[in-house]
Design a protein around this motif. Structure first.
Motif, PDB file in Angstrom:
ATOM      1  N   UNK A 224     -98.120  29.747 106.733  1.00 27.54           N
ATOM      2  CA  UNK A 224     -99.138  30.401 105.910  1.00 27.54           C
ATOM      3  C   UNK A 224     -98.643  31.638 105.174  1.00 27.54           C
ATOM      4  N   UNK A 225     -97.366  31.963 105.308  1.00 31.85           N
ATOM      5  CA  UNK A 225     -96.846  33.143 104.601  1.00 31.85           C
ATOM      6  C   UNK A 225     -95.782  32.730 103.590  1.00 31.85           C
ATOM      7  N   UNK A 226     -95.715  33.491 102.498  1.00 25.40           N
ATOM      8  CA  UNK A 226     -94.682  33.215 101.494  1.00 25.40           C
ATOM      9  C   UNK A 226     -93.392  33.912 101.933  1.00 25.40           C
ATOM     10  N   UNK A 227     -92.304  33.141 102.031  1.00 26.75           N
ATOM     11  CA  UNK A 227     -91.014  33.730 102.413  1.00 26.75           C
ATOM     12  C   UNK A 227     -89.988  33.488 101.305  1.00 26.75           C
ATOM     13  N   UNK A 228     -88.991  34.385 101.267  1.00 23.36           N
ATOM     14  CA  UNK A 228     -87.929  34.290 100.260  1.00 23.36           C
ATOM     15  C   UNK A 228     -86.909  33.251 100.704  1.00 23.36           C
ATOM     16  N   UNK A 229     -86.522  32.381  99.775  1.00 22.12           N
ATOM     17  CA  UNK A 229     -85.548  31.342 100.138  1.00 22.12           C
ATOM     18  C   UNK A 229     -84.330  31.346  99.207  1.00 22.12           C
ATOM     19  N   UNK A 230     -84.291  32.284  98.268  1.00 23.36           N
ATOM     20  CA  UNK A 230     -83.173  32.260  97.322  1.00 23.36           C
ATOM     21  C   UNK A 230     -82.691  33.657  97.006  1.00 23.36           C
ATOM     22  N   UNK A 231     -81.802  33.765  96.046  1.00 19.53           N
ATOM     23  CA  UNK A 231     -81.297  35.062  95.591  1.00 19.53           C
ATOM     24  C   UNK A 231     -82.304  35.702  94.645  1.00 19.53           C
ATOM     25  N   UNK A 232     -82.617  34.963  93.562  1.00 16.89           N
ATOM     26  CA  UNK A 232     -83.692  35.415  92.671  1.00 16.89           C
ATOM     27  C   UNK A 232     -84.980  34.798  93.195  1.00 16.89           C
ATOM     28  N   UNK A 233     -85.987  35.607  93.460  1.00 15.39           N
ATOM     29  CA  UNK A 233     -87.130  35.151  94.258  1.00 15.39           C
ATOM     30  C   UNK A 233     -88.453  35.152  93.490  1.00 15.39           C
ATOM     31  N   UNK A 234     -88.727  36.217  92.738  1.00 19.13           N
ATOM     32  CA  UNK A 234     -89.992  36.309  91.993  1.00 19.13           C
ATOM     33  C   UNK A 234     -89.720  36.812  90.581  1.00 19.13           C
ATOM     34  N   UNK A 235     -90.607  36.461  89.649  1.00 13.88           N
ATOM     35  CA  UNK A 235     -90.484  36.922  88.266  1.00 13.88           C
ATOM     36  C   UNK A 235     -91.820  37.489  87.813  1.00 13.88           C
ATOM     37  N   UNK A 236     -91.948  38.814  87.848  1.00 12.10           N
ATOM     38  CA  UNK A 236     -93.171  39.466  87.370  1.00 12.10           C
ATOM     39  C   UNK A 236     -93.142  39.442  85.848  1.00 12.10           C
ATOM     40  N   UNK A 237     -94.088  38.701  85.257  1.00 14.12           N
ATOM     41  CA  UNK A 237     -94.028  38.391  83.829  1.00 14.12           C
ATOM     42  C   UNK A 237     -95.319  38.812  83.146  1.00 14.12           C
ATOM     43  N   UNK A 238     -95.215  39.529  82.038  1.00 12.20           N
ATOM     44  CA  UNK A 238     -96.426  40.014  81.373  1.00 12.20           C
ATOM     45  C   UNK A 238     -96.234  40.052  79.862  1.00 12.20           C
ATOM     46  N   UNK A 239     -97.365  40.120  79.179  1.00  8.98           N
ATOM     47  CA  UNK A 239     -97.405  40.084  77.719  1.00  8.98           C
ATOM     48  C   UNK A 239     -98.224  41.272  77.251  1.00  8.98           C
ATOM     49  N   UNK A 240     -97.921  41.755  76.044  1.00  5.81           N
ATOM     50  CA  UNK A 240     -98.688  42.864  75.501  1.00  5.81           C
ATOM     51  C   UNK A 240     -98.515  42.947  74.003  1.00  5.81           C
ATOM     52  N   UNK A 241     -99.282  43.859  73.385  1.00  6.98           N
ATOM     53  CA  UNK A 241     -99.166  44.042  71.942  1.00  6.98           C
ATOM     54  C   UNK A 241     -97.836  44.695  71.590  1.00  6.98           C
ATOM     55  N   UNK A 242     -97.294  45.469  72.538  1.00  3.06           N
ATOM     56  CA  UNK A 242     -95.968  46.067  72.364  1.00  3.06           C
ATOM     57  C   UNK A 242     -95.139  45.715  73.595  1.00  3.06           C
ATOM     58  N   UNK A 243     -93.830  45.907  73.477  1.00  2.71           N
ATOM     59  CA  UNK A 243     -92.979  45.649  74.646  1.00  2.71           C
ATOM     60  C   UNK A 243     -93.285  46.662  75.748  1.00  2.71           C
ATOM     61  N   UNK A 244     -93.622  47.887  75.371  1.00  5.08           N
ATOM     62  CA  UNK A 244     -93.950  48.906  76.374  1.00  5.08           C
ATOM     63  C   UNK A 244     -95.169  48.482  77.187  1.00  5.08           C
TER      64      UNK A 244
END
Ligand code: AMP
Ligand code: GLY
Length: 424
Positions: A371-391
């Protein structure tokens, strides 16, 4: 439609997320998938490097369309076998996938097409390779010819470094990938990635991106598969993109068709840009990972229509609806990556994150355990977002990073710094 996506990384989570937004998608299966993908689609254990198994699986599950994420299944002919079985597929044939699988093949095609790229030599013998390095001097670039999981490239700043790299490669450091070596002129400039769809005739640009390959802030430390990316790439202006299309991508695609191996799928051109002139660094025959995560955030549901049109040879009548927006993805990796790292640590806080068309945390290397999320690799998560500007995209992405409770992980804090400096 019933759709099957092959792969298990952040790229495939982003592809699945985009495809699911499209009403044409009735059922989505991802093989093998990961814990994040399992929250939005059915996952199936399947050896995606076995073309026969993939065809059987697709037939048994009444799959109408297969999207192939990584290069390895393409290189072993999974797309060919699906096409032979009459199943619609997004991804090039094994012959066309040599644009990524063999650097010397790519160089030959570029020469035949007149596409600007670094001067090069191809060597099967260490002494001849070393003599070439001594004649050319440093800096110089030494590459293992085959697929080496992004690790077969040494940018040598001194002759000695180049000689050591040649010894390592012929000594078997990259297995079969190192028995043939390409040595290239060192190109200066700023790198950016250009993504186009091809259907064997028409080329359709679908976005630009830049990634950060080094593990540490300020672009320091060893190379990785990519610690973050953003789209669009400011250096790839419309004028530079037009030159890349006219001088590099279209001539390459025409040469592939002329040789009887028309290219169908996404082509990722890694470009070196200096004084507004692009030269080819490399081709990849798939979406970049993590660049794909930023691109999918921007394209959304139309990504499916675009890939479907490429697979059906309809790109001539297809348009991309551009939003004037920016996207960023920040990679969270296991401490130690790209060296040794531990697996199995628990990641908390994921259920507090937004899941909108502006912010998504894609999973790259996770599994569900008790029931828990565990890390299984080197690269694990990608926090991804969009906006009107890159900032704005950056602030949304890092707000997700800060809400994730994973002491065994780390990320770079400066993704997009070059473009953000320019944005001001
Ligand atoms: P590749 O796997 O061919 O993309 O190479 C990995 C990285 O090495 C590229 O992203 C570039 O940063 C660098 N590189 C490769 N070839 C060259 C070249 N001829 N000149 C300068 N840098 C290069
Ligand atoms: N991010 C680089 C790649 O996918 O090859």
């Amino acid at each position: 439609m019933n759709i099957l996506i092959l792969g298990s990384g952040g790229r495939e989570h982003a592809l699945a997320w985009a495809v699911l937004q499209n009403p044409k998608c009735d059922r989505l299966i991802v093989a093998p998938g990961n814990a994040g993908i399992a929250q939005i689609a059915d996952c199936a254990a399947l050896d995606i490097l076995d073309p026969g198994l993939v065809v059987t699986f697709a037939e048994e599950n009444a799959i109408d369309f297969v999207i192939i994420g990584p290069e390895a299944p393409l290189a072993v002919g999974v797309a060919d076998r699906l096409r032979e079985a009459g199943i619609l597929v997004f991804g090039p044939s094994a012959a066309a996938a040599r644009l990524e699988a063999s650097k010397s093949f790519t160089k030959e095609i570029c020469d035949a097409a007149g596409a600007p790229t670094a001067a090069w030599g191809h060597f099967t013998d260490a002494d001849a390779a070393k003599a070439h390095v001594r004649a050319q001097g440093a800096p110089i670039v030494v590459k293992a010819d085959g697929l080496a999981a992004g690790k077969g490239v040494i940018v040598a700043m001194t002759e000695n470094e180049a000689i050591t790299a040649i010894d390592d490669m012929f000594g078997g450091a990259f297995g079969g990938a190192g028995t043939e070596v390409v040595i290239e002129e060192f190109m200066e400039g700023e790198e950016a990635s250009f993504f186009v769809l091809c259907d064997g005739e028409t080329v359709l640009p679908i976005g630009t991106a830049q990634d950060h390959k080094r593990v540490g802030d300020g672009d320091t430390g060893p190379n990785t598969g990519g610690m973050g990316a953003y789209s669009p790439a400011p250096v790839l202006t419309d004028a530079v993109a037009q030159r890349a299309l006219d001088e590099i991508v279209r001539p390459t695609m025409a040469e592939m068709t002329r040789r009887g191996m028309p290219y169908q799928g996404v082509l990722y051109a890694g470009l070196m840009i200096k004084d507004g002139a692009p030269r080819l660094v490399e081709y990849n025959v798939r979406f970049g990972d993590p660049e794909c995560q930023a691109l999918m955030m921007r394209l959304g549901a139309q990504a499916f229509d675009l890939m479907h049109a490429a697979a059906e040879g309809r790109l001539k009548d297809t348009e991309v609806n551009w939003a004037d927006d920016h996207a960023m993805t920040v990679v969270l990796a296991a401490r130690g990556y790209p060296g040794e790292y531990a697996k199995g640590s628990v990641i908390r806080g994921l259920d507090t994150l937004p899941e909108t068309s502006f912010a998504m945390c894609f999973h790259a290397g996770t599994a569900l355990r008790d029931g828990q999320v565990v890390a299984t690799g080197g690269r694990v998560l990608n926090a991804t977002a969009r906006g009107a500007t890159l900032a704005e995209a950056r602030d949304r992405a890092y707000a997700m990073v800060d809400a994730i409770n994973w002491p065994e992980g780390f990320c770079r804090r400066d993704i997009g710094w070059r473009a953000l400096d320019a944005e001001g």
